[in-house]
Motif scaffolding. Structure first.
Motif, PDB file in Angstrom:
ATOM      1  N   PHE A   1      30.414  32.090  56.550  1.00 27.01           N
ATOM      2  CA  PHE A   1      31.411  32.230  57.245  1.00 27.01           C
ATOM      3  C   PHE A   1      32.703  31.587  56.515  1.00 27.01           C
ATOM      4  N   GLY A   2      32.567  30.576  55.463  1.00 27.85           N
ATOM      5  CA  GLY A   2      33.600  29.954  54.791  1.00 27.85           C
ATOM      6  C   GLY A   2      33.928  28.934  55.662  1.00 27.85           C
ATOM      7  N   GLN A   3      35.103  28.736  55.999  1.00 25.28           N
ATOM      8  CA  GLN A   3      35.656  27.570  56.799  1.00 25.28           C
ATOM      9  C   GLN A   3      35.258  27.602  58.111  1.00 25.28           C
ATOM     10  N   VAL A   4      34.660  26.670  58.890  1.00 20.73           N
ATOM     11  CA  VAL A   4      34.261  26.662  60.207  1.00 20.73           C
ATOM     12  C   VAL A   4      34.591  25.431  60.743  1.00 20.73           C
ATOM     13  N   PRO A   5      34.415  25.409  62.080  1.00 21.29           N
ATOM     14  CA  PRO A   5      34.617  23.966  63.005  1.00 21.29           C
ATOM     15  C   PRO A   5      33.429  22.951  62.649  1.00 21.29           C
ATOM     16  N   ILE A   6      34.082  21.667  62.176  1.00 23.81           N
ATOM     17  CA  ILE A   6      33.145  20.599  62.457  1.00 23.81           C
ATOM     18  C   ILE A   6      33.176  20.007  63.775  1.00 23.81           C
ATOM     19  N   VAL A   7      32.007  20.080  64.816  1.00 24.30           N
ATOM     20  CA  VAL A   7      32.131  19.482  65.776  1.00 24.30           C
ATOM     21  C   VAL A   7      31.179  18.295  66.242  1.00 24.30           C
ATOM     22  N   ASP A   8      31.258  17.649  67.290  1.00 18.91           N
ATOM     23  CA  ASP A   8      30.807  16.561  67.666  1.00 18.91           C
ATOM     24  C   ASP A   8      30.352  16.698  69.369  1.00 18.91           C
ATOM     25  N   LEU A   9      29.961  15.743  69.753  1.00 11.12           N
ATOM     26  CA  LEU A   9      29.625  15.881  71.168  1.00 11.12           C
ATOM     27  C   LEU A   9      30.627  15.941  72.097  1.00 11.12           C
ATOM     28  N   ASN A  10      31.787  15.405  71.649  1.00 13.60           N
ATOM     29  CA  ASN A  10      33.227  15.240  72.631  1.00 13.60           C
ATOM     30  C   ASN A  10      34.336  16.425  72.223  1.00 13.60           C
ATOM     31  N   THR A  11      33.697  17.220  71.249  1.00  8.51           N
ATOM     32  CA  THR A  11      34.670  18.529  70.920  1.00  8.51           C
ATOM     33  C   THR A  11      34.947  19.450  71.965  1.00  8.51           C
ATOM     34  N   SER A  12      36.276  19.513  72.435  1.00 10.58           N
ATOM     35  CA  SER A  12      36.361  20.661  73.518  1.00 10.58           C
ATOM     36  C   SER A  12      36.642  21.780  72.704  1.00 10.58           C
ATOM     37  N   ILE A  13      36.470  23.057  73.445  1.00 15.17           N
ATOM     38  CA  ILE A  13      36.961  24.168  72.832  1.00 15.17           C
ATOM     39  C   ILE A  13      38.338  24.446  72.458  1.00 15.17           C
ATOM     40  N   SER A  14      39.333  23.856  73.320  1.00 13.65           N
ATOM     41  CA  SER A  14      40.564  23.883  73.039  1.00 13.65           C
ATOM     42  C   SER A  14      40.942  22.932  71.314  1.00 13.65           C
ATOM     43  N   GLU A  15      39.814  22.114  71.047  1.00 16.56           N
ATOM     44  CA  GLU A  15      40.208  21.304  70.088  1.00 16.56           C
ATOM     45  C   GLU A  15      39.658  21.720  68.911  1.00 16.56           C
ATOM     46  N   LEU A  16      38.711  22.988  68.907  1.00 16.28           N
ATOM     47  CA  LEU A  16      38.006  23.608  67.783  1.00 16.28           C
ATOM     48  C   LEU A  16      38.896  24.160  66.774  1.00 16.28           C
ATOM     49  N   GLN A  17      38.728  23.834  65.523  1.00 13.37           N
ATOM     50  CA  GLN A  17      39.571  23.864  64.549  1.00 13.37           C
ATOM     51  C   GLN A  17      38.653  24.338  63.140  1.00 13.37           C
TER      52      GLN A  17
ATOM     53  N   PHE B   1      33.520  36.070  52.217  1.00 11.61           N
ATOM     54  CA  PHE B   1      32.970  35.351  53.532  1.00 11.61           C
ATOM     55  C   PHE B   1      32.972  36.342  54.607  1.00 11.61           C
ATOM     56  N   SER B   2      31.792  36.128  55.711  1.00 13.25           N
ATOM     57  CA  SER B   2      31.868  37.092  56.894  1.00 13.25           C
ATOM     58  C   SER B   2      33.069  36.393  57.859  1.00 13.25           C
ATOM     59  N   PRO B   3      33.444  37.190  58.710  1.00 21.63           N
ATOM     60  CA  PRO B   3      34.627  36.638  59.567  1.00 21.63           C
ATOM     61  C   PRO B   3      33.610  36.012  60.690  1.00 21.63           C
ATOM     62  N   ILE B   4      34.338  34.997  61.306  1.00 24.02           N
ATOM     63  CA  ILE B   4      33.827  34.533  62.581  1.00 24.02           C
ATOM     64  C   ILE B   4      33.664  35.636  63.562  1.00 24.02           C
ATOM     65  N   PRO B   5      32.576  35.534  64.248  1.00 25.99           N
ATOM     66  CA  PRO B   5      32.522  36.601  65.228  1.00 25.99           C
ATOM     67  C   PRO B   5      33.431  36.538  66.296  1.00 25.99           C
ATOM     68  N   GLN B   6      33.631  37.955  67.006  1.00 23.83           N
ATOM     69  CA  GLN B   6      35.008  37.960  67.994  1.00 23.83           C
ATOM     70  C   GLN B   6      34.596  37.048  69.316  1.00 23.83           C
TER      71      GLN B   6
END
Length: 516
Positions: free
Chosen positions: A166-182, A500-505
């Motif tokens: 997918f190319g560029q994707v989010p890096i997440v941890d246990l405290n990542t909220s959906i609004s913070e996903l980048q 790269f494939s798109p991030i799913p809708q």
């Protein structure tokens, strides 16, 4: 279809983990807790080697739920070695094959979450282990280190699969909220994978204890091999840090120099790698998923068997060989004496069900003319002729790839040493070549050899991307290749999702910022 659950505004997924304990075999199992998402991974419970062992085993089960389906390897259909049917229900695979995907393309989220969901499921468990590792005090330090090392390795493995797909994707941890996903930058993702693999390299043993199959669980050599793979990609597109070629060569050489200590080698029975009978009788897997359909608990490989044969032969028409690649490999095999590998890669003597044409007559199939991969239908077709769920291994990396990474990376770093040529020739000799190559363009020879050696293993696409040769090779498709006989659509040569494939809708709907 899997969804994100917003719980206390934190980013989480339903884990649905079957917690497994490795006892005397690879797949002994025992349920420990009814709700693993809230108990086994919580700091107050994840405090011993035994609960850590259960969490790591659950992580493998989570991963297996994804990799058992072809959708996990959706990007690989873009390679010039693999194609699919031009009609039926294969549109999701075809759109990857054409490089004409959109965020709503089928198979981006499928069965075990597709590539995207399955990978983040593994990352979620790995994060729980890594972020709670200091609470794990009951048990042997050796055992705890090994299991934490696996969490680091599998997190890096999952991010590598994500970013290559997918190319560029989010890096997440246990405290990542959906609004913070980048979306993270490529460099941020690569640096995280490097750090994780370096930790795995430190914590993992030379040989994983109690596991009879080399590569079924990662060891120190596995971590080194994946660092070499990471650096090879880091040096290519999209980051293009050429200095990483030397690092790729150095890490691959560490594996080669210590292959005996790690238990790696080239098997003499190449075809046997894709049989159930020989899946435990090889030392070539650097990292692999071992399946056990006969265990009766869902451990089946569902990417092989009848999925590699056309409807005229009673198959599902999901994964075939590309015609031009097939012809080029055959010509190369005849010229170099590697016909045996060619015949071990493609099926030419299998009689499909009934009195239908055999596989060597693929050009005259009344359905669609495509070569049949022996690696997909099975090295011994009698084992898989009527199956879509079987015990064939899924190799994520074989030792042959380590040798070819060393040869190519050395040459790209400007160091075409005798050792680099020998690495190439070891693979060629196993393929049947009787004359070694000691001169010429080692970069191109090693790249070409990777294509022949790894054909049908979903790796070719990623090699085309990192070397920016996607359009070059897709334009070589045979005019007889039926890409879309209904809409007359041909592979794309440009566009936002060429590489790269798109991030799913479904993920963008939850976090719209990921669609930017």
């Amino acid at each position: 279809m899997k969804k994100y659950n917003i719980k206390n505004e934190k980013w989480t997924r339903p884990l649905c983990i079957v917690l497994l304990l490795v006892i005397t075999t690879i797949f002994g199992c025992a349920d420990l807790e009814e709700n693993p998402a809230e108990s086994i991974l919580s700091p107050d419970v994840l405090n011993s080697e035994e609960t850590l062992k259960a969490a790591v085993s659950g992580m493998y089960k989570t991963m297996q739920n994804g990799v058992m389906w072809s959708a996990y390897f959706i990007a690989g259909y873009g390679g010039d070695d693999i194609t699919t049917h031009s009609a039926t229900n294969k549109i999701g695979f075809r759109e990857s094959d054409w490089r004409r995907q959109t965020p709503t393309s089928e198979r981006l989220i499928d069965n075990g979450g597709g590539s995207y969901g399955a990978s983040y499921d593994v990352i979620r468990v790995a994060n729980s282990i890594i972020e709670n590792k200091d609470n794990i005090v009951n048990g042997t330090q050796e055992g705890i280190n090994r299991l934490v090392g696996e969490a680091y390795f599998l997190r890096a493995f999952s991010y590598l699969h994500l970013t290559r797909t997918f190319g560029q994707v989010p890096i997440v941890d246990l405290n990542t909220s959906i609004s913070e996903l980048q979306k993270a930058s490529f460099l941020e993702i690569y640096e995280l994978m490097e750090s994780d693999l370096q930790m795995a390299e430190t914590l993992l043993p030379n040989v994983y204890p109690g596991i009879p199959v080399v590569g079924a669980r990662p060891n120190k050599g596995t971590a080194k091999a994946y660092l070499a793979k990471l650096y090879l990609h880091w040096a290519g597109f999209p980051i293009k840090d050429n200095g990483k070629y030397a690092e790729a060569a150095a890490k691959a050489k560490e594996v080669i120099d210590n292959e005996g200590a790690y238990g790696f080698g080239l098997t003499t029975n190449y075809r046997g790698l894709w049989t159930a009978a020989n899946r435990f009788k090889q030392n070539e897997s650097v990292f692999a998923m071992i399946f056990c359909n006969t265990c009766g608990v869902g451990y089946a490989n569902r990417t092989t068997g009848r999925l590699g044969t056309p409807a005229v032969a009673g198959g599902w028409g999901e994964t075939f060989g590309e015609i031009t690649f097939y012809n080029d490999m055959e010509a190369n095999a005849i010229a170099n004496g590697t016909e045996q590998r060619f015949h071990d890669t493609y099926s030419d003597d299998v009689l499909p069900r009934g009195s239908r044409p055999d596989a060597s007559d693929w050009e005259n199939f009344s359905d669609e003319p495509h070569p049949i991969f022996r690696k997909i239908v099975g090295g011994n077709y009698a084992e898989t002729i009527n199956t879509t769920a079987n015990d064939l291994n899924r190799y994520f990396m074989r030792y042959a790839e380590v040798l070819l990474t060393y040869a190519e990376a050395s040459a790209r770093a400007g160091s075409s040493t005798a050792d680099a040529w020998e690495a190439l020739n070891r693979v060629r000799r196993r393929a049947g070549a009787t004359v070694d190559i000691t001169s010429g363009d080692l970069v191109e020879l090693a790249f070409q050899e990777r294509g022949w050696e790894l054909a049908g293993e979903y790796e070719r696409w990623h090699d085309l991307v990192r070397t920016e040769r996607v359009v070059e090779f897709l334009q070589k498709r045979s005019p007889d290749e039926r890409v879309d006989v209904v809409n007359n659509i041909l592979p794309a040569t440009s566009g936002p999702y060429l590489y790269f494939s798109p991030i799913p809708q479904v993920e963008i709907d939850l976090a719209p910022q990921l669609g930017n």
